[in-house]
Design an enzyme around this catalytic site. Structure first.
Site: not given
Length: 257
Positions: A57, A83, A153, A157, A186
């Site tokens: 990506v 994603n 991170y 985000k 998650i």
């Protein structure tokens, strides 16, 4: 008739975790799914009646090739799920510039390149659907709140969050909706990396770190990948026709306090 019958969806980082769950939810809702990752997730694509190929990506040429592939093999694109992402948990003082750039190349530049490449295909098919076409960018609760030892991170985000809002305003006249999803922690392979990071930073064992993370969510547990998959399917559908530039927070109450 299923909610997404006739639609073509591309999910990046689809080999496992949230990407896999998103692909399953979209396919269950009737979409034809195209799945990419560094190694093509051909087994999952075959199971879901979709198609797969390898993709980096961070490569603009790879994105151009994926769009040509979608046009040739599926006839276009209706849903893009950006994603693909990587995690790093390190103090700022221990984070190298190379590490910073690598993480942002995947988490931020990948979203930018995907959005840019997909605009012509999404705009072409937008008139077919009440809610137009849809871009869903995977952010995080860490794009909403700060965290020690995760600044790199968090920054990536947070960038995805605000990029999604700007893109939503720019692409609205084309009837391309752009929204971000902000998962809590998650229970996936990346979730295990978070547990390891908390364990290393606090000196507690992995089980105790897991318990601490679960307790940080008001509902008392980590989320499941399917929780995010269902959110993706909703945002992709005409049920979300009046949603763009929105943040869908699916975090078990983590950010409510």
């Amino acid at each position: 008739m299923s909610e997404l019958d006739g639609r073509i969806a591309l999910v990046t980082g689809a080999s496992r975790g949230i990407g896999e769950a998103a692909a399953r939810a979209l396919a269950a809702a009737g979409a034809r799914v195209a799945l990419t990752d560094l190694s093509a997730p051909t087994g999952l694509a075959s199971e879901l009646g979709g198609m797969a190929r390898a993709q980096d990506v961070t490569s603009e040429s790879d994105w151009a090739e994926v769009m040509e592939w979608l046009k040739a093999e599926a006839g276009g694109l209706d849903i893009l799920v950006n994603n693909a992402g990587i995690l790093q948990m390190k103090p700022i003082s221990e984070t190298s510039l190379e590490e910073w750039r690598k993480l942002h190349a995947v988490n931020v530049e990948g979203v930018f390149l995907g959005t840019k490449a997909a605009i012509p295909l999404l705009a072409d098919r937008a008139p077919k659907w009440k809610g137009g076409t849809s871009i869903i960018n995977m952010s995080s609760i860490m794009g909403l709140v700060g965290g020690a030892n995760s600044a790199c991170y968090n920054a990536s985000k947070g960038a995805v969050r605000i990029f999604s809002k700007s893109a939503a305003l720019e692409l609205a006249p084309m009837r391309i909706r752009v929204n971000s999803i902000h998962p809590g922690v998650i229970d996936t392979a990346m979730g295990s990396e978070v547990i390891e990071g908390v364990s290393a930073a606090t000196g507690v064992g992995a089980n105790e770190a897991r318990d601490q993370i679960a307790a940080a969510h008001a509902l008392g547990s980590m989320g499941e990948a399917s929780d995010i998959g269902h959110a993706v399917a909703y945002l992709a559908s005409d049920k979300a026709a009046f949603m763009t530039g929105s943040e869908m927070v699916v975090d078990g109450g983590y950010t409510a306090g």
